[in-house]
Write a protein that holds these residues in place. Structure first.
Motif, PDB file in Angstrom:
ATOM      1  N   UNK A   5       0.625  12.214  20.211  1.00  0.00           N
ATOM      2  CA  UNK A   5       1.912  11.613  20.558  1.00  0.00           C
ATOM      3  C   UNK A   5       1.800  10.695  21.777  1.00  0.00           C
ATOM      4  N   UNK A   6       0.686  10.758  22.518  1.00  0.00           N
ATOM      5  CA  UNK A   6       0.491   9.791  23.606  1.00  0.00           C
ATOM      6  C   UNK A   6      -0.602   8.773  23.289  1.00  0.00           C
ATOM      7  N   UNK A   7      -1.629   9.184  22.543  1.00  0.00           N
ATOM      8  CA  UNK A   7      -2.739   8.264  22.268  1.00  0.00           C
ATOM      9  C   UNK A   7      -2.312   7.198  21.247  1.00  0.00           C
ATOM     10  N   UNK A   8      -1.645   7.594  20.179  1.00  0.00           N
ATOM     11  CA  UNK A   8      -1.291   6.612  19.135  1.00  0.00           C
ATOM     12  C   UNK A   8      -0.268   5.568  19.624  1.00  0.00           C
ATOM     13  N   UNK A   9       0.754   5.955  20.422  1.00  0.00           N
ATOM     14  CA  UNK A   9       1.652   4.909  20.922  1.00  0.00           C
ATOM     15  C   UNK A   9       0.970   3.900  21.856  1.00  0.00           C
ATOM     16  N   UNK A  10      -0.158   4.283  22.467  1.00  0.00           N
ATOM     17  CA  UNK A  10      -0.862   3.327  23.343  1.00  0.00           C
ATOM     18  C   UNK A  10      -1.832   2.444  22.560  1.00  0.00           C
ATOM     19  N   UNK A  11      -2.041   2.785  21.293  1.00  0.00           N
ATOM     20  CA  UNK A  11      -2.965   2.005  20.460  1.00  0.00           C
ATOM     21  C   UNK A  11      -2.286   0.699  20.056  1.00  0.00           C
ATOM     22  N   UNK A  12      -2.916  -0.394  20.408  1.00  0.00           N
ATOM     23  CA  UNK A  12      -2.341  -1.698  20.089  1.00  0.00           C
ATOM     24  C   UNK A  12      -2.821  -2.177  18.718  1.00  0.00           C
ATOM     25  N   UNK A  13      -4.041  -1.822  18.349  1.00  0.00           N
ATOM     26  CA  UNK A  13      -4.578  -2.234  17.044  1.00  0.00           C
ATOM     27  C   UNK A  13      -3.831  -1.511  15.933  1.00  0.00           C
ATOM     28  N   UNK A  14      -3.773  -2.127  14.741  1.00  0.00           N
ATOM     29  CA  UNK A  14      -3.181  -1.416  13.608  1.00  0.00           C
ATOM     30  C   UNK A  14      -4.009  -0.168  13.260  1.00  0.00           C
ATOM     31  N   UNK A  15      -3.325   0.940  13.076  1.00  0.00           N
ATOM     32  CA  UNK A  15      -4.023   2.200  12.807  1.00  0.00           C
ATOM     33  C   UNK A  15      -4.853   2.124  11.526  1.00  0.00           C
ATOM     34  N   UNK A  16      -4.318   1.427  10.520  1.00  0.00           N
ATOM     35  CA  UNK A  16      -5.060   1.363   9.251  1.00  0.00           C
ATOM     36  C   UNK A  16      -6.422   0.701   9.409  1.00  0.00           C
ATOM     37  N   UNK A  74       0.824  -1.208   0.000  1.00  0.00           N
ATOM     38  CA  UNK A  74       0.000   0.000   0.000  1.00  0.00           C
ATOM     39  C   UNK A  74       0.859   1.260   0.000  1.00  0.00           C
ATOM     40  N   UNK A  75       0.321   2.287  -0.690  1.00  0.00           N
ATOM     41  CA  UNK A  75       0.981   3.601  -0.700  1.00  0.00           C
ATOM     42  C   UNK A  75       0.107   4.572   0.081  1.00  0.00           C
ATOM     43  N   UNK A  76       0.717   5.248   1.042  1.00  0.00           N
ATOM     44  CA  UNK A  76      -0.047   6.164   1.893  1.00  0.00           C
ATOM     45  C   UNK A  76       0.653   7.521   1.955  1.00  0.00           C
ATOM     46  N   UNK A  77      -0.125   8.561   1.755  1.00  0.00           N
ATOM     47  CA  UNK A  77       0.401   9.925   1.881  1.00  0.00           C
ATOM     48  C   UNK A  77      -0.108  10.535   3.186  1.00  0.00           C
ATOM     49  N   UNK A  78       0.813  11.041   4.002  1.00  0.00           N
ATOM     50  CA  UNK A  78       0.434  11.778   5.203  1.00  0.00           C
ATOM     51  C   UNK A  78       0.650  13.266   4.902  1.00  0.00           C
ATOM     52  N   UNK A 137       4.226   2.749  10.190  1.00  0.00           N
ATOM     53  CA  UNK A 137       5.430   1.969   9.891  1.00  0.00           C
ATOM     54  C   UNK A 137       5.595   0.827  10.893  1.00  0.00           C
ATOM     55  N   UNK A 138       5.329   1.135  12.149  1.00  0.00           N
ATOM     56  CA  UNK A 138       5.417   0.146  13.226  1.00  0.00           C
ATOM     57  C   UNK A 138       4.464  -1.029  12.960  1.00  0.00           C
ATOM     58  N   UNK A 139       3.248  -0.695  12.512  1.00  0.00           N
ATOM     59  CA  UNK A 139       2.233  -1.733  12.252  1.00  0.00           C
ATOM     60  C   UNK A 139       2.613  -2.583  11.041  1.00  0.00           C
ATOM     61  N   UNK A 140       3.198  -1.936  10.033  1.00  0.00           N
ATOM     62  CA  UNK A 140       3.470  -2.650   8.789  1.00  0.00           C
ATOM     63  C   UNK A 140       4.636  -1.981   8.049  1.00  0.00           C
ATOM     64  N   UNK A 141       5.847  -2.493   8.299  1.00  0.00           N
ATOM     65  CA  UNK A 141       7.031  -1.867   7.699  1.00  0.00           C
ATOM     66  C   UNK A 141       7.049  -1.932   6.164  1.00  0.00           C
TER      67      UNK A 141
END
Ligand code: AMP
Ligand code: GLY
Length: 437
Positions: A295-306, A2-6, A21-25
Motif C-alpha cells: 500500500x506504500x510501495x505501489x503508489x510510489x511506483x511511477x512506471x506502469x505496473x504491467x 486486456x483482461x486481468x484477474x487479481x 486501473x490508474x495506469x490504464x483505465x
C-alpha cells in the motif's frame, strides 16, 4: 483490451487493482470475492482464492490475459502451476518455488546452502528434542511454526519456559494445526527491520523501494503481532550501495539455489531483513508482495505496473532500467476492528468521509469490508468484514506530509471501536529529529 484477474481480496489486492486501473483505465479487471472497495474497480469472480482448479478453468474460459496472485496460500497450493499448464500467463511463483515461504525449514536450509546470512537454527518434530535444545541454548530464543500461519507463527521468547511451551503447542498441532508439525528454533537477532521486494525473473532480480512494516498492534511496537498495522517508504537509512549489497549477497544466491533445486522463482521475492551489527540478515522470505507494504510501495511506483508484471509472467527477462519512482514518501495506517488481532465482530456499519478521499494524495484501500446484501435497488450499506478493515495511504513530498494525510484519512474511516496506530513511521521520525541540527 486486456483482461486481468487479481486473486485475493485484501488491502494489497485493492492496491494492485487501483494501480492497474490508474495506469490504464481501459483494462478489464476481475477479482475473487472482492471487498467493497475492489468491487468498484473489478468484476466479481465467485471463487475462493485457494480454489486453484476452479480458478484455472475460469481463467481459461474467460480468456484472461494475465492472472496476478496476491496472497501466499494459492501460490503454495499450485495456482500458478495450474494456470501455466493451460498456458495462461500468471504472475507469482510455482508451488515448488513458493516453498520459500510455505516451509520455513526449506527456506533455512536453502539459505544455509547458498551462504545467505540468517539466524542460526535447528528444526524439530519431536517436542523432547526441541525442549532439550531450547534449554541448552537459553533465552532469548525464537520458535517458529515451519508452515503457513498467517504471519503469526513466530514467537520471540525471553523465557525458556515460554519457548518450550510454544514448541510443544506447535508440535502437538494445538497452535497452528499442520503448519506446526515441524518447528524451527532460531537464534534471536537484534536490529532494525525492513522489507525489500525483489522482482525476480528466475535468475535476475530488480529491487523495489524498501519499506518498513509495523507488526505490533500497539503504539511504539507493543502488544501482540498482527498482519501489519502500517508501513512507510522510502527509508532514509537505505542507500543504493546497501541495496546493491543486499541484491548480491542475499537475493542472487537465493535465486541461484532455487534454480539448482529445479524451482526457479518468478514473481515477488520479499525479504524481511534485520540490520544486525554483523550486517543485514534474513528474518524470513515471502513469495508475494507484503501487506500493508504494497500500500506504500505501489503508489510510489511511477512506471506502469504491467510493464513489470508481464515480462515475469510470460517468462522473458527483466528490463533492468524499467522502473521509475515518484519523488516523496508514502505512509499507510491500517484501521482495524475492535479486538484485533484477537477475536473481533464483523458486520459493523461503516461511514466514510467521501470528500476527503477525493484528494488524490489520500488513498483509501479497503481490506475487510463488504456491502450489505440488498434484494434490489442501489448498493447496500458498507460493513466491516475482517480484522484489518482498511489501510489509508497518504502521499507527500515529505514523510510528515504523508503521515498527516494518512492520519486524516484513518480518522475518516468510522465504525464502532475502530482502532489504529498514530505512530506509524516513528523510527524514521526519531531518526530525522536526532539528525536535525
Ligand atoms: P516471521 O514470521 O518469521 O516474519 O517473524 C515475525 C517477526 O518475529 C519478525 O518480523 C521479527 O520481528 C521477529 N523475529 C523472527 N525471527 C527472529 C529472529 N531470529 N530474531 C529476532 N526476531 C525475530
Ligand atoms: N507485512 C508482512 C507480510 O505481508 O507478511
Amino acid at each position: 483490451m486486456k483482461k486481468i484477474l487479481v486473486v485475493g481480496n485484501g488491502g494489497r489486492e485493492h492496491t494492485l487493482l487501483w494501480k492497474l486501473h490508474q495506469d490504464d483505465p481501459s483494462l478489464r479487471l476481475f477479482a475473487t470475492r472482492p471487498n467493497a472497495g475492489m468491487a468498484e474497480l473489478a468484476q466479481e469472480v465467485d471463487l475462493a482464492p485457494t480454489d486453484v482448479d476452479g480458478l484455472a478453468s475460469w481463467a481459461q474460459g474467460a480468456e484472461v490475459d494475465l492472472v496476478v496472485v496476491g496472497p501466499e496460500a494459492p501460490l503454495a497450493s499450485g495456482l500458478v502451476d495450474r494456470l501455466s499448464a493451460r498456458r495462461i500467463p500468471a504472475f507469482g511463483p510455482t508451488e515448488s518455488a513458493a516453498r520459500i515461504e510455505a516451509s520455513k525449514a526449506f527456506a533455512k536450509e536453502l539459505m544455509d546452502d547458498a551462504g545467505v546470512p540468517t539466524a542460526g537454527y535447528r528444526t524439530f518434530t519431536d517436542p523432547a528434542a526441541a525442549e532439550a535444545h531450547i534449554r541448552e541454548q537459553g533465552p532469548p530464543i525464537v520458535v517458529k511454526a515451519s508452515g503457513l500461519a498467517a504471519g503469526k507463527g513466530a514467537i520471540v521468547c525471553s523465557q525458556v519456559e515460554e519457548a518450550v511451551e510454544a514448541a510443544r503447542e506447535m508440535l502437538s498441532g494445538e497452535a497452528f494445526g499442520d503448519a506446526g508439525g515441524v518447528v524451527v528454533v532460531e537464534e534471536c537477532m537484534e536490529g532494525e527491520e525492513l522489507s525489500v521486494f525483489g522482482l525476480a525473473d528466475g535468475t535476475d532480480v530488480l529491487l523495489l523501494l524498501p519499506s518498513q512494516d509495523h507488526k505490533r498492534v500497539g503504539e511504539r511496537d507493543t502488544g501482540p503481532n498482527t498482519g501489519g498495522m502500517g508501513a512507510y517508504a522510502p527509508l532514509s537509512f537505505v542507500s543504493a550501495e546497501f541495496l546493491e549489497e543486499v541484491r548480491r549477497r542475499i537475493f542472487l544466491p537465493t535465486l541461484e539455489a532455487l534454480v539448482a533445486r529445479g524451482a526457479p522463482f518468478r514473481g515477488i521475492l520479499y525479504a524481511g531483513l534485520m540490520l544486525t551489527e554483523e550486517g543485514p540478515k534474513v528474518v524470513e522470505f515471502n513469495c508475494r508482495f507484503g501487506d500493508p507494504e504494497a500500500q506504500v510501495v505501489l503508489p510510489l511506483l511511477d512506471s506502469p505496473l504491467l510493464d513489470l508484471l508481464i515480462p515475469v509472467a510470460s517468462g522473458s527477462r527483466l528490463d533492468a532500467d524499467g522502473v521509475r519512482w515518484r519523488s516523496g514518501a508514502a505512509l499507510t495506517t491500517v484501521v482495524a476492528s475492535p479486538g484485533y488481532p484477537g477475536s473481533y465482530p464483523n458486520g459493523l456499519q461503516m461511514e466514510l468521509d467521501q470528500e476527503l478521499f477525493s484528494d488524490p494524495e489520500i488513498l483509501l484501500f479497503h481490506a475487510g469490508t463488504a456491502r450489505e446484501e440488498r434484494g434490489s435497488g442501489g448498493p447496500g450499506a458498507l460493513l466491516t468484514d475482517g480484522g484489518r478493515v482498511a489501510a489509508v495511504t497518504g502521499l507527500g513530498e515529505t514523510l510528515e506530509e504523508a503521515r498527516d494525510r494518512s492520519l486524516r484519512g484513518a480518522e475518516a474511516v468510522r465504525f464502532e471501536g475502530a482502532n489504529f496506530r498514530r505512530d506509524i513511521g516513528w523510527r524514521e521520525f526519531s531518526r530525522s529529529e536526532a539528525e536535525r541540527p
